[in-house]
Design a protein around this motif. Structure first.
Motif, PDB file in Angstrom:
ATOM      1  N   ARG A 184       0.867  -1.185   0.000  1.00  0.00           N
ATOM      2  CA  ARG A 184       0.000   0.000   0.000  1.00  0.00           C
ATOM      3  C   ARG A 184       0.903   1.235   0.000  1.00  0.00           C
ATOM      4  O   ARG A 184       1.678   1.445   0.927  1.00  0.00           O
ATOM      5  CB  ARG A 184      -0.915  -0.006   1.215  1.00  0.00           C
ATOM      6  N   ALA A 186       1.202   5.431  -0.487  1.00  0.00           N
ATOM      7  CA  ALA A 186       0.597   6.757  -0.560  1.00  0.00           C
ATOM      8  C   ALA A 186       1.508   7.649  -1.394  1.00  0.00           C
ATOM      9  O   ALA A 186       2.717   7.724  -1.156  1.00  0.00           O
ATOM     10  CB  ALA A 186       0.417   7.337   0.837  1.00  0.00           C
ATOM     11  N   SER A 230      -2.697   5.035  -3.176  1.00  0.00           N
ATOM     12  CA  SER A 230      -3.593   6.097  -2.712  1.00  0.00           C
ATOM     13  C   SER A 230      -2.982   7.422  -3.160  1.00  0.00           C
ATOM     14  O   SER A 230      -1.911   7.817  -2.673  1.00  0.00           O
ATOM     15  CB  SER A 230      -3.735   6.076  -1.190  1.00  0.00           C
ATOM     16  N   HIS A 253      -0.600   2.883   5.199  1.00  0.00           N
ATOM     17  CA  HIS A 253       0.242   2.523   4.068  1.00  0.00           C
ATOM     18  C   HIS A 253       1.577   1.964   4.528  1.00  0.00           C
ATOM     19  O   HIS A 253       2.026   2.221   5.649  1.00  0.00           O
ATOM     20  CB  HIS A 253       0.466   3.735   3.158  1.00  0.00           C
TER      21      HIS A 253
END
Length: 418
Positions: A184, A186, A230, A253
């Protein structure tokens, strides 16, 4: 008043080693449909529960024969049965052959396949064929387990799944696969000068403003690396806004990735914001383009642990190259994949590079029809067209000039952009 000596630049290899030493591979796994697993990374070894192929089968349309019956060319034998794929035949008796098709099981007693082009019907005997060859032992027979043996590890943990791997997994009967969750990430940009395409037309751009190109190629590169991205957009050049973005990103994240805003100017708030929430190391790397690079960790506010932070240079080519050379290996290691060095090819330079730089240089080049390399004329770190035009870079050691015809190390972008 004396000035402290400037720290020497860090080599790219040392920077990569220091970066990877801080990255622990993800362990969280999930099960996904094999149809949907393209680009994912295996969370465990796949051990075959069966032989592949499961039975001896024909790799040709032709005739299953007993070699003892075909000791010389011109022998005619009776066709006793017809075996298509998905069906089984009867044991083959002496003096008989079986008409067989690709993928069909080889009948008991047969020890070779003769392709149909090497046999012809016998006019006076409707159920017989005459063979023009003497077959070799086992010819055109695919043996059980010749691809994968039962109990063999067919695919390994940390292996990235592509079309071939998915086909192999399906051949083992696996409808779902255990894969690591996606990293994940960002992504956000900093800078009041940045404008998103579509928000302002080119003719209405305010003085000093630029379109945010880095955000687009970094997002695309992250997706190609199998990440969940994201996109936090453009963060204003204010300390409070930067702190809020970092706190939000860290809680949800594994990695926070930014470009620009990590220098020591009064409007560069990323550095003090990261330091107040965790730690930050500013590395000056002996590479061109891409000297400024930042790595750090941001403590999570609502959960345990930290999120890794990487700050890339603001110039687009510098940002692009540091992603490929440093962030890409980081993400490989995070996903349990090998982060080994990229492979180069030795090709002749069809250009001159008479002025050496102290830093290790990555020159944007393109292969030509003569098998050599052409150089993009403008190697500035702000010229993104050089990356579009090029199909790779020359990895040129620091202090090295290049003469036409000299062999150089060429690294194709296809190594990491597939």
């Amino acid at each position: 008043m004396s000035t402290a000596p400037r720290a020497p630049l860090m080599s790219l290899d040392d920077a990569l080693q220091a970066l990877l030493a801080r990255i622990t591979p993800l362990t969280d796994a999930e099960s996904v449909a094999t149809f949907d697993a393209d680009g994912r990374v295996l969370a465990e070894d796949l051990v075959s529960a069966l032989q592949v192929p499961a039975f001896d089968n024909s790799s040709m349309d032709g005739y299953a024969v007993r070699r003892a019956d075909l000791l010389e060319p011109g022998v005619a034998l009776r066709v006793s049965q017809r075996i298509a794929a998905g069906h089984t035949g009867q044991p083959l008796q002496p003096g008989q052959v079986a008409r067989i098709f690709t993928g069909a099981p080889v009948p008991e007693g047969a020890d070779a396949i003769v392709m149909q082009e090497q046999a012809e019907p016998v006019p006076e005997t409707p159920d017989a064929v005459r063979f023009s060859v003497v077959p070799e032992p086992g010819q055109w027979i695919r043996r059980s387990g010749e691809d994968i043996r039962q109990g063999q590890t067919a695919l390994h943990r940390g292996q990235k799944l592509g079309p071939a791997e998915l086909g192999l997994a399906a051949s083992l009967g696996l409808a779902h696969l255990p894969v690591l969750r996606r990293p994940r990430v960002a992504l956000f940009s900093t800078g009041d000068e940045l404008v998103m395409p579509g928000d302002v037309s080119p003719q209405d751009m305010p003085p000093g403003s630029i379109y945010n190109s880095n955000r687009f190629f970094l997002r695309a590169l992250l997706h190609r690396m199998g990440c969940e991205v994201s996109d936090l957009g453009i963060v204003p050049d204010r300390r409070e806004a930067t702190l809020a973005a970092l706190k939000t990103a860290a809680d949800h994240h594994d990695l926070i990735l930014t470009s620009g805003g990590v220098s020591v100017g009064e409007e560069d708030h990323v550095k003090p914001a990261v330091q107040s929430l965790g730690e930050l190391n500013l590395w000056q790397i002996a590479m061109k383009p891409g000297k400024p690079f930042a790595y750090g960790q941001v403590c999570r506010q609502t959960a345990e642990g930290v999120a890794h932070f990487v700050g890339l240079p603001g110039n687009p080519v510098s940002s692009f190259m540091t992603f490929l050379l440093l962030v890409r290996p980081l993400l490989c290691q995070m996903q349990g994949m090998s982060a080994s060095a990229l492979h180069t090819q030795s090709l002749p330079a069809h250009f001159a590079w008479p002025k050496a730089d102290k830093r290790r240089e990555f020159l944007r080049v393109r292969r030509n029809a003569q098998g050599g390399l052409d150089l993009f004329p403008n190697q500035s770190s702000g010229v993104l067209t050089s990356v579009v035009w090029a199909d790779g870079v020359v990895d040129n050691p620091g202090g090295q000039t290049i003469e036409p015809g000299q062999l150089v190390d060429f690294w194709p972008f296809s190594e990491c952009l597939a």
